[in-house]
Design a protein around this motif. Structure first.
Motif, PDB file in Angstrom:
ATOM      1  N   THR A   1      29.691 -23.522  13.336  1.00 31.78           N
ATOM      2  CA  THR A   1      30.797 -23.256  12.575  1.00 31.78           C
ATOM      3  C   THR A   1      31.453 -22.486  12.072  1.00 31.78           C
ATOM      4  OG1 THR A   1      29.224 -23.389  10.886  1.00 31.78           O
ATOM      5  CG2 THR A   1      29.639 -25.606  11.991  1.00 31.78           C
ATOM      6  N   THR A   2      31.919 -22.199  11.006  1.00 33.63           N
ATOM      7  CA  THR A   2      32.690 -20.988  10.370  1.00 33.63           C
ATOM      8  C   THR A   2      30.949 -20.144   9.418  1.00 33.63           C
ATOM      9  OG1 THR A   2      35.353 -21.412  10.006  1.00 33.63           O
ATOM     10  CG2 THR A   2      34.364 -19.884   8.115  1.00 33.63           C
ATOM     11  N   PRO A   3      30.724 -21.216   8.300  1.00 32.29           N
ATOM     12  CA  PRO A   3      29.358 -20.193   8.071  1.00 32.29           C
ATOM     13  C   PRO A   3      28.170 -20.169   8.739  1.00 32.29           C
ATOM     14  CG  PRO A   3      30.263 -23.141   6.971  1.00 32.29           C
ATOM     15  CD  PRO A   3      31.094 -22.219   8.138  1.00 32.29           C
ATOM     16  N   GLU A   4      28.625 -20.433  10.496  1.00 32.56           N
ATOM     17  CA  GLU A   4      26.881 -20.079  11.703  1.00 32.56           C
ATOM     18  C   GLU A   4      28.006 -19.211  12.030  1.00 32.56           C
ATOM     19  OE1 GLU A   4      26.266 -24.693  12.603  1.00 32.56           O
ATOM     20  OE2 GLU A   4      27.106 -24.145  13.890  1.00 32.56           O
ATOM     21  N   SER A   5      29.341 -18.597  12.246  1.00 35.49           N
ATOM     22  CA  SER A   5      29.429 -17.650  12.837  1.00 35.49           C
ATOM     23  C   SER A   5      29.561 -16.345  11.856  1.00 35.49           C
ATOM     24  CB  SER A   5      31.224 -17.832  12.887  1.00 35.49           C
ATOM     25  OG  SER A   5      31.225 -18.993  13.838  1.00 35.49           O
ATOM     26  N   LEU A   6      30.197 -16.397  10.302  1.00 33.34           N
ATOM     27  CA  LEU A   6      29.784 -15.853   9.359  1.00 33.34           C
ATOM     28  C   LEU A   6      28.041 -15.442   9.406  1.00 33.34           C
ATOM     29  CD1 LEU A   6      31.972 -17.577   6.488  1.00 33.34           C
ATOM     30  CD2 LEU A   6      31.836 -14.977   7.966  1.00 33.34           C
ATOM     31  N   LEU A   7      26.815 -16.461   9.573  1.00 36.40           N
ATOM     32  CA  LEU A   7      25.480 -15.599   9.563  1.00 36.40           C
ATOM     33  C   LEU A   7      25.472 -15.079  10.574  1.00 36.40           C
ATOM     34  CD1 LEU A   7      23.717 -18.847   8.794  1.00 36.40           C
ATOM     35  CD2 LEU A   7      24.354 -16.516   7.031  1.00 36.40           C
ATOM     36  N   GLU A   8      26.481 -15.083  11.528  1.00 37.11           N
ATOM     37  CA  GLU A   8      26.327 -14.760  13.441  1.00 37.11           C
ATOM     38  C   GLU A   8      26.780 -12.833  12.482  1.00 37.11           C
ATOM     39  OE1 GLU A   8      24.542 -15.285  16.322  1.00 37.11           O
ATOM     40  OE2 GLU A   8      24.541 -17.226  16.076  1.00 37.11           O
ATOM     41  N   SER A   9      27.509 -12.604  11.604  1.00 38.81           N
ATOM     42  CA  SER A   9      27.618 -11.489  12.200  1.00 38.81           C
ATOM     43  C   SER A   9      27.738 -10.864  10.766  1.00 38.81           C
ATOM     44  CB  SER A   9      29.832 -11.634  11.276  1.00 38.81           C
ATOM     45  OG  SER A   9      30.189 -12.111   9.970  1.00 38.81           O
ATOM     46  N   LEU A  10      26.689 -11.185   9.936  1.00 35.44           N
ATOM     47  CA  LEU A  10      25.927 -10.620   8.879  1.00 35.44           C
ATOM     48  C   LEU A  10      25.627  -8.776   9.221  1.00 35.44           C
ATOM     49  CD1 LEU A  10      23.613 -13.111   7.103  1.00 35.44           C
ATOM     50  CD2 LEU A  10      25.581 -12.148   6.153  1.00 35.44           C
ATOM     51  N   SER A  11      24.776  -9.022  10.187  1.00 37.75           N
ATOM     52  CA  SER A  11      24.631  -6.931  10.368  1.00 37.75           C
ATOM     53  C   SER A  11      25.506  -6.662  11.258  1.00 37.75           C
ATOM     54  CB  SER A  11      23.458  -7.871  11.478  1.00 37.75           C
ATOM     55  OG  SER A  11      23.697  -8.269  12.901  1.00 37.75           O
ATOM     56  N   LEU A  12      27.153  -6.647  11.210  1.00 34.10           N
ATOM     57  CA  LEU A  12      27.913  -6.522  12.097  1.00 34.10           C
ATOM     58  C   LEU A  12      29.014  -5.773  10.848  1.00 34.10           C
ATOM     59  CD1 LEU A  12      27.963  -8.612  15.711  1.00 34.10           C
ATOM     60  CD2 LEU A  12      27.280  -5.989  14.177  1.00 34.10           C
ATOM     61  N   GLN A  13      28.591  -6.367   9.547  1.00 38.48           N
ATOM     62  CA  GLN A  13      30.334  -6.762   8.580  1.00 38.48           C
ATOM     63  C   GLN A  13      30.030  -5.201   8.521  1.00 38.48           C
ATOM     64  OE1 GLN A  13      28.590  -9.754   5.620  1.00 38.48           O
ATOM     65  NE2 GLN A  13      29.128 -10.887   6.946  1.00 38.48           N
ATOM     66  N   LYS A  14      29.417  -4.238   8.110  1.00 38.60           N
ATOM     67  CA  LYS A  14      29.656  -2.847   7.764  1.00 38.60           C
ATOM     68  C   LYS A  14      30.559  -1.856   9.056  1.00 38.60           C
ATOM     69  CE  LYS A  14      25.992  -2.046   4.388  1.00 38.60           C
ATOM     70  NZ  LYS A  14      24.924  -1.927   3.958  1.00 38.60           N
ATOM     71  N   GLU A  15      30.518  -2.629  10.121  1.00 36.89           N
ATOM     72  CA  GLU A  15      31.390  -1.917  11.128  1.00 36.89           C
ATOM     73  C   GLU A  15      32.158  -2.797  11.572  1.00 36.89           C
ATOM     74  OE1 GLU A  15      28.275  -1.916  14.845  1.00 36.89           O
ATOM     75  OE2 GLU A  15      27.079  -2.051  13.767  1.00 36.89           O
ATOM     76  N   VAL A  16      32.935  -4.081  10.779  1.00 39.39           N
ATOM     77  CA  VAL A  16      34.263  -4.470  11.205  1.00 39.39           C
ATOM     78  C   VAL A  16      34.469  -5.430  10.332  1.00 39.39           C
ATOM     79  CG1 VAL A  16      33.002  -6.422  12.673  1.00 39.39           C
ATOM     80  CG2 VAL A  16      35.506  -6.275  13.133  1.00 39.39           C
ATOM     81  N   ASN A  17      35.753  -5.251  10.546  1.00 43.41           N
ATOM     82  CA  ASN A  17      36.129  -7.150   8.880  1.00 43.41           C
ATOM     83  C   ASN A  17      36.285  -8.543   9.751  1.00 43.41           C
ATOM     84  OD1 ASN A  17      37.369  -4.695   6.869  1.00 43.41           O
ATOM     85  ND2 ASN A  17      38.667  -4.113   8.579  1.00 43.41           N
ATOM     86  N   ILE A  18      35.768  -8.888   8.885  1.00 41.73           N
ATOM     87  CA  ILE A  18      35.409 -10.466   9.423  1.00 41.73           C
ATOM     88  C   ILE A  18      36.265 -11.187   8.743  1.00 41.73           C
ATOM     89  CG2 ILE A  18      34.008 -11.960   9.432  1.00 41.73           C
ATOM     90  CD1 ILE A  18      33.303  -9.914  11.706  1.00 41.73           C
TER      91      ILE A  18
END
Length: 195
Positions: A83-100
């Protein structure tokens, strides 16, 4: 797609060539199945700076393509992906490297606020607005957008946030299936409740 090209052996090279060959921002968007951290890391390694996770819950291409075929029934895969919320959790550690960016299953102002609180830089939705335009006209869709803008401001007030940046620093409690997902994927989510 029955008539589609199923050779994905050059997808990495293709994306990298597009990113390197264009002088405008490139957004890599999923088609409604969400993205794992591993996929996002791969995209970052190719130079991608903007990722739309487009999680399960919005337009479902398994269902669309299943309706077009006469042979194998793929309806069992209607709940495939994150789901989108699951994918956002997946992105947590990457959010400073890329625009989600977050789309897929975004149907209300509340979904927008939740996605932004989980770190999305922006959200996208089409189904509700396109349906409203089709059934009620452009003015009705415009009214939804303006009403949601007010509702989001009210949500920020309720959360004691002055802007989106503060919203992305507010404390979040994960419960139920989303928490279970984070635990199974060993995503460090507990800091969200203390930030």
């Amino acid at each position: 797609m029955p008539e589609g090209d199923r050779d994905f052996s050059t997808w990495k090279e293709n994306i990298q060539q597009i990113v390197e060959g264009l002088d405008v921002p490139v957004i890599v968007k999923e088609v409604g199945f969400g993205m794992s951290k591993e996929t996002m890391e791969e995209l970052i390694s190719l130079g991608v700076q903007n990722i739309d996770v487009s999680g399960r819950g919005g337009t479902n291409f398994v269902n669309i393509e299943n309706d077009r075929r006469d042979t194998i029934d793929f309806s069992l895969l209607g709940e495939w992906g994150q789901t989108t919320p699951e994918s956002l959790l997946e992105s947590l550690s990457l959010q400073k490297e890329v625009n989600i960016l977050a789309s897929g299953g975004v149907r209300s102002f509340y979904d927008i606020v939740k996605a932004l609180a989980l770190g999305a830089k922006a959200t996208g939705l089409s189904g509700k607005l396109l349906q409203t335009v089709h059934l009620e006209g452009v003015d009705a869709a415009t009214k939804i957008v303006l009403d949601w803008e007010k509702a989001i401001k009210h949500m920020l007030l309720l959360l004691n946030c002055h802007n989106i940046q503060e919203l992305q620093e507010t404390q979040l409690l994960l419960r139920g299936p989303l928490r279970e997902y984070a635990e199974l994927r060993e995503i460090d989510y507990k800091y969200l409740a203390r930030r």
